[in-house]
Design a protein around this motif. Structure first.
Motif, PDB file in Angstrom:
ATOM      1  N   ASN A 159      -2.488   8.269   0.246  1.00 34.40           N
ATOM      2  CA  ASN A 159      -1.075   7.868   0.137  1.00 34.40           C
ATOM      3  C   ASN A 159      -0.154   8.926  -0.475  1.00 34.40           C
ATOM      4  OD1 ASN A 159      -1.718   7.789  -2.559  1.00 34.40           O
ATOM      5  ND2 ASN A 159      -1.578   5.563  -2.774  1.00 34.40           N
ATOM      6  N   HIS A 160      -0.681  10.094  -0.818  1.00 38.07           N
ATOM      7  CA  HIS A 160       0.152  11.056  -1.559  1.00 38.07           C
ATOM      8  C   HIS A 160       1.292  11.627  -0.720  1.00 38.07           C
ATOM      9  CE1 HIS A 160      -1.483  15.015  -0.048  1.00 38.07           C
ATOM     10  NE2 HIS A 160      -2.393  14.184   0.416  1.00 38.07           N
ATOM     11  N   GLU A 161       1.211  11.470   0.594  1.00 42.49           N
ATOM     12  CA  GLU A 161       2.304  11.980   1.432  1.00 42.49           C
ATOM     13  C   GLU A 161       3.250  10.855   1.871  1.00 42.49           C
ATOM     14  OE1 GLU A 161      -0.130  14.061   4.272  1.00 42.49           O
ATOM     15  OE2 GLU A 161       0.358  15.983   3.334  1.00 42.49           O
ATOM     16  N   GLN A 162       3.110   9.697   1.262  1.00 39.66           N
ATOM     17  CA  GLN A 162       3.919   8.535   1.678  1.00 39.66           C
ATOM     18  C   GLN A 162       5.023   8.196   0.659  1.00 39.66           C
ATOM     19  OE1 GLN A 162       0.995   5.430   2.199  1.00 39.66           O
ATOM     20  NE2 GLN A 162       0.281   6.265   4.147  1.00 39.66           N
ATOM     21  N   ILE A 163       5.460   9.191  -0.101  1.00 39.56           N
ATOM     22  CA  ILE A 163       6.425   8.915  -1.181  1.00 39.56           C
ATOM     23  C   ILE A 163       7.659   8.168  -0.660  1.00 39.56           C
ATOM     24  CG2 ILE A 163       7.979   9.978  -2.884  1.00 39.56           C
ATOM     25  CD1 ILE A 163       5.969  12.257  -3.112  1.00 39.56           C
ATOM     26  N   ASP A 164       8.266   8.693   0.391  1.00 38.36           N
ATOM     27  CA  ASP A 164       9.509   8.081   0.888  1.00 38.36           C
ATOM     28  C   ASP A 164       9.272   6.645   1.371  1.00 38.36           C
ATOM     29  OD1 ASP A 164      10.827  10.374   0.295  1.00 38.36           O
ATOM     30  OD2 ASP A 164      10.750  11.186   2.323  1.00 38.36           O
ATOM     31  N   LEU A 188     -15.413   3.996 -11.194  1.00 40.09           N
ATOM     32  CA  LEU A 188     -15.582   4.304  -9.770  1.00 40.09           C
ATOM     33  C   LEU A 188     -14.676   5.460  -9.344  1.00 40.09           C
ATOM     34  CD1 LEU A 188     -15.841   0.761  -8.106  1.00 40.09           C
ATOM     35  CD2 LEU A 188     -17.677   2.356  -8.682  1.00 40.09           C
ATOM     36  N   GLY A 189     -13.609   5.668 -10.077  1.00 41.17           N
ATOM     37  CA  GLY A 189     -12.724   6.801  -9.802  1.00 41.17           C
ATOM     38  C   GLY A 189     -13.467   8.124  -9.921  1.00 41.17           C
ATOM     39  N   LEU A 190     -14.406   8.181 -10.853  1.00 44.82           N
ATOM     40  CA  LEU A 190     -15.217   9.395 -11.010  1.00 44.82           C
ATOM     41  C   LEU A 190     -16.247   9.474  -9.882  1.00 44.82           C
ATOM     42  CD1 LEU A 190     -15.914  11.890 -12.697  1.00 44.82           C
ATOM     43  CD2 LEU A 190     -17.383  10.453 -14.114  1.00 44.82           C
ATOM     44  N   ALA A 191     -16.886   8.325  -9.590  1.00 45.79           N
ATOM     45  CA  ALA A 191     -17.905   8.304  -8.536  1.00 45.79           C
ATOM     46  C   ALA A 191     -17.302   8.677  -7.174  1.00 45.79           C
ATOM     47  CB  ALA A 191     -18.554   6.918  -8.470  1.00 45.79           C
ATOM     48  N   ASN A 192     -16.065   8.247  -6.918  1.00 43.55           N
ATOM     49  CA  ASN A 192     -15.429   8.504  -5.612  1.00 43.55           C
ATOM     50  C   ASN A 192     -14.388   9.627  -5.665  1.00 43.55           C
ATOM     51  OD1 ASN A 192     -16.852   6.422  -4.309  1.00 43.55           O
ATOM     52  ND2 ASN A 192     -15.449   4.893  -5.129  1.00 43.55           N
ATOM     53  N   LYS A 193     -14.489  10.432  -6.705  1.00 40.26           N
ATOM     54  CA  LYS A 193     -13.482  11.483  -6.926  1.00 40.26           C
ATOM     55  C   LYS A 193     -13.328  12.424  -5.726  1.00 40.26           C
ATOM     56  CE  LYS A 193     -12.467  15.354 -10.014  1.00 40.26           C
ATOM     57  NZ  LYS A 193     -12.003  16.164  -8.899  1.00 40.26           N
ATOM     58  N   ASP A 194     -14.460  12.880  -5.177  1.00 41.60           N
ATOM     59  CA  ASP A 194     -14.377  13.880  -4.099  1.00 41.60           C
ATOM     60  C   ASP A 194     -13.609  13.340  -2.894  1.00 41.60           C
ATOM     61  OD1 ASP A 194     -15.757  15.548  -5.675  1.00 41.60           O
ATOM     62  OD2 ASP A 194     -17.687  15.293  -4.683  1.00 41.60           O
ATOM     63  N   GLU A 195     -13.721  12.052  -2.677  1.00 41.69           N
ATOM     64  CA  GLU A 195     -13.052  11.455  -1.522  1.00 41.69           C
ATOM     65  C   GLU A 195     -11.587  11.118  -1.828  1.00 41.69           C
ATOM     66  OE1 GLU A 195     -13.153   7.177   0.715  1.00 41.69           O
ATOM     67  OE2 GLU A 195     -14.709   7.659  -0.738  1.00 41.69           O
ATOM     68  N   LEU A 196     -11.290  10.726  -3.071  1.00 37.72           N
ATOM     69  CA  LEU A 196      -9.974  10.161  -3.377  1.00 37.72           C
ATOM     70  C   LEU A 196      -9.011  11.085  -4.130  1.00 37.72           C
ATOM     71  CD1 LEU A 196     -11.133   6.591  -4.496  1.00 37.72           C
ATOM     72  CD2 LEU A 196     -10.083   7.224  -2.327  1.00 37.72           C
ATOM     73  N   ASP A 197      -9.545  11.995  -4.922  1.00 39.15           N
ATOM     74  CA  ASP A 197      -8.671  12.801  -5.777  1.00 39.15           C
ATOM     75  C   ASP A 197      -8.043  13.954  -4.980  1.00 39.15           C
ATOM     76  OD1 ASP A 197      -7.362  13.587  -8.030  1.00 39.15           O
ATOM     77  OD2 ASP A 197      -9.138  14.273  -9.126  1.00 39.15           O
ATOM     78  N   LEU A 198      -6.827  14.353  -5.400  1.00 36.52           N
ATOM     79  CA  LEU A 198      -6.145  15.473  -4.758  1.00 36.52           C
ATOM     80  C   LEU A 198      -6.591  16.785  -5.409  1.00 36.52           C
ATOM     81  CD1 LEU A 198      -2.439  14.164  -4.654  1.00 36.52           C
ATOM     82  CD2 LEU A 198      -4.361  13.530  -3.189  1.00 36.52           C
ATOM     83  N   THR A 199      -6.321  17.873  -4.725  1.00 34.03           N
ATOM     84  CA  THR A 199      -6.562  19.176  -5.342  1.00 34.03           C
ATOM     85  C   THR A 199      -5.379  19.460  -6.278  1.00 34.03           C
ATOM     86  OG1 THR A 199      -5.308  20.384  -3.680  1.00 34.03           O
ATOM     87  CG2 THR A 199      -7.655  19.987  -3.209  1.00 34.03           C
ATOM     88  N   PRO A 200      -5.543  20.392  -7.224  1.00 41.16           N
ATOM     89  CA  PRO A 200      -4.423  20.724  -8.111  1.00 41.16           C
ATOM     90  C   PRO A 200      -3.148  21.085  -7.337  1.00 41.16           C
ATOM     91  CG  PRO A 200      -6.432  21.652  -8.995  1.00 41.16           C
ATOM     92  CD  PRO A 200      -6.797  21.073  -7.657  1.00 41.16           C
ATOM     93  N   LEU A 201      -3.291  21.853  -6.251  1.00 46.41           N
ATOM     94  CA  LEU A 201      -2.082  22.234  -5.501  1.00 46.41           C
ATOM     95  C   LEU A 201      -1.448  21.035  -4.799  1.00 46.41           C
ATOM     96  CD1 LEU A 201      -3.027  25.736  -4.058  1.00 46.41           C
ATOM     97  CD2 LEU A 201      -1.389  25.191  -5.879  1.00 46.41           C
ATOM     98  N   TRP A 203      -1.510  18.045  -6.068  1.00 43.29           N
ATOM     99  CA  TRP A 203      -0.802  17.339  -7.156  1.00 43.29           C
ATOM    100  C   TRP A 203       0.551  18.002  -7.425  1.00 43.29           C
ATOM    101  CZ3 TRP A 203      -1.488  12.637  -8.399  1.00 43.29           C
ATOM    102  CH2 TRP A 203      -2.754  12.064  -8.348  1.00 43.29           C
ATOM    103  N   GLN A 204       0.551  19.325  -7.443  1.00 39.68           N
ATOM    104  CA  GLN A 204       1.808  20.037  -7.689  1.00 39.68           C
ATOM    105  C   GLN A 204       2.847  19.662  -6.628  1.00 39.68           C
ATOM    106  OE1 GLN A 204       1.796  24.261  -6.937  1.00 39.68           O
ATOM    107  NE2 GLN A 204       3.242  24.640  -8.598  1.00 39.68           N
ATOM    108  N   GLU A 205       2.411  19.662  -5.378  1.00 43.49           N
ATOM    109  CA  GLU A 205       3.312  19.339  -4.274  1.00 43.49           C
ATOM    110  C   GLU A 205       3.802  17.890  -4.389  1.00 43.49           C
ATOM    111  OE1 GLU A 205       4.557  21.356  -2.377  1.00 43.49           O
ATOM    112  OE2 GLU A 205       5.434  20.174  -0.760  1.00 43.49           O
ATOM    113  N   PHE A 206       2.865  16.990  -4.699  1.00 44.58           N
ATOM    114  CA  PHE A 206       3.243  15.580  -4.849  1.00 44.58           C
ATOM    115  C   PHE A 206       4.312  15.421  -5.938  1.00 44.58           C
ATOM    116  CE2 PHE A 206       2.852  11.740  -7.398  1.00 44.58           C
ATOM    117  CZ  PHE A 206       3.234  10.792  -6.457  1.00 44.58           C
ATOM    118  N   TYR A 207       4.067  16.017  -7.086  1.00 44.17           N
ATOM    119  CA  TYR A 207       5.008  15.825  -8.189  1.00 44.17           C
ATOM    120  C   TYR A 207       6.370  16.470  -7.922  1.00 44.17           C
ATOM    121  CZ  TYR A 207       1.702  13.401 -11.152  1.00 44.17           C
ATOM    122  OH  TYR A 207       0.848  12.461 -11.664  1.00 44.17           O
TER     123      TYR A 207
END
Lengths: 333, 104
Positions: A159-164, A188-201, A203-207
């Motif tokens: 969902n990180h590209e669905q801001i608008d 579970l956030g840690l267990a599923n991190k590779d699938e769900l978490d964003l890369t640092p870049l 995150w920068q773009e999202f913010y």
């Protein structure tokens, strides 16, 4: 007439009153937590002490608070002590009657978890078919009952590209606040991190985009609760304290009464039934460390450290075992 | 002159130890301007007030600015014109943040 603050007690407590849940969220931080729950009278007595210590508000979570049968009594007790009462819920068990009962029990605000404007995407992520529709209905019932509403969205890969779209959706549902929660690597956030978490870049773009939207959209309070955004120039006036708020403005209480700095830091620093809150708040060595972090690694030479204080302490602890490590979401090289 | 009311959505509390520290400093004739004695908290925004700010905040219960100034003059050793300006500026700032509202 403003000056530096010194706090005698937390301003707010996030209180997991149960851990039972009717959902199967893939990022759940508390799925593996204790199932032990405090009895209603014990909870109420603890809330009276917390209010007497100076805490201004409690936010119930869990678990799904609506599964707790004595939720209304617990809320009445907290509101009766003078505290502002709110909760986070998936909204599935809410209907018109329940919304009115929540209002009468003293709830002033309820946040409903919705992770996408698209029903199927939300239902898949939360693990329950039809949950999006019921969450949307819940917002309407709550608003009609006179309770302030917010949408809580955990930002992750789908969902990180669905801001608008998320903002349009929040406006259409007339909520007062849209909370973009940063992804935590806990449970579970840690267990599923590779699938769900964003890369640092990512995150920068999202913010960058979310901050732009926050500036432009005046009809909606868009909340971004991540200390690492300090490096994007969002400085004074936008955040209440520098770095993580955990242990500086707020604390977390688990369903068995254990006190932790926040819901994502599994370090027990006391128990609300057995220990004095003000004593824990003033003297916990863990809180002391969180309030006075030492920059390590790339933080040691970073010019933004004075503003972000290493970012989210929970993420740093989860990924490296040390609060003081740089936030793994930080994009600064 | 409009009456000034606290926004009921704003949560606030006094910090007892800091207040005692500020009172002690004032009794000794020292500057207590930088000691936060209360905090206001609303929708993710927090403001810390010193002793004068705290007293003004507590008076936002339907009094107007002139009434506040005349009561504060009895508590604080300060020029009336200076205090009047301070109160006006502070109240305007609170209004801008949505922490107070005016009623005619």
């Amino acid at each position: 007439m403003k000056s530096e603050q010194t706090l005698k007690a937390p301003l707010t407590i996030n209180w997991a009153i149960n851990n039972s849940c009717n959902f199967l969220c893939r990022h759940c931080y508390s799925r593996s937590d204790t199932a032990e729950e405090l009895a209603g009278d014990v909870l109420c007595a603890a809330m009276k002490r917390v209010a007497a210590a100076g805490v201004l508000s409690v936010n119930f979570g869990g678990g799904e608070p609506l599964l707790r049968r004595d939720l209304l009594d617990i809320a009445s007790c907290a509101a009766g002590c003078g505290m502002r009462v709110s909760m986070n819920s998936n909204g599935y068990l809410l209907d018109k009657e329940k919304a009115v009962a929540l209002k009468n029990a003293g709830f002033s605000k309820v946040g409903i978890s919705i992770d996408s404007h698209e029903a199927l995407a939300h239902d898949r992520f939360r693990g329950v078919a039809g949950s999006h529709e019921r969450a949307v209905n819940a917002l309407a019932w709550l608003r009609e009952a006179g309770i302030k509403t917010s949408i809580s969205t955990v930002i992750c890969t789908f969902n990180h590209e669905q801001i608008d779209s998320l903002i349009e959706f929040a406006l259409a549902n007339k909520v007062s606040q849209l909370n973009f929660h940063n992804f935590k690597c806990s449970g579970l956030g840690l267990a599923n991190k590779d699938e769900l978490d964003l890369t640092p870049l990512q995150w920068q773009e999202f913010y960058r985009k979310a901050l732009r939207a926050k500036e432009q959209v005046k009809e909606l309070d868009i909340s971004l609760d991540d200390p690492i955004i300090a490096s994007l120039g969002l400085k004074s006036g936008s955040s209440m304290v520098k770095g993580s708020v955990c242990g500086k403005l707020s604390l977390n209480i688990k369903s068995n009464g254990d006190i932790t700095p926040c819901g994502f830091i599994p370090v027990v620093i006391g128990n609300i039934v057995h220990d004095e809150l003000k004593e824990v708040w003033a003297n916990s060595p863990v809180l002391e460390k969180l309030r006075h972090k030492t920059p390590t690694g790339k933080c040691a030479s970073c010019s933004d450290y004075g503003e972000c204080l290493g970012g989210c302490s929970a993420r740093a602890l989860a990924m490296t075992g040390d609060f003081n490590s740089p936030d793994p979401h930080c994009w600064i090289p | 002159m409009p009456k000034i009311y606290r926004n009921p959505d704003v949560m606030w509390r006094e910090e007892d130890e800091s207040r005692a520290q500020a009172d002690e400093a004032l009794e000794k004739g020292e500057n207590a301007e930088d000691i936060g004695t209360s905090l206001l908290f609303s929708d993710g925004m927090m403001v810390t007030l010193n002793v004068l700010g705290t007293e003004i905040w507590k008076m936002c219960d339907g009094r107007d600015a002139d009434e506040m100034v005349s009561e504060l003059l009895q508590q604080f050793d300060v020029e009336a014109d200076v205090l009047k300006n301070d109160v006006a500026g502070f109240v305007a700032e609170l209004a801008e943040k949505g922490f107070i509202h005016y009623e005619e």
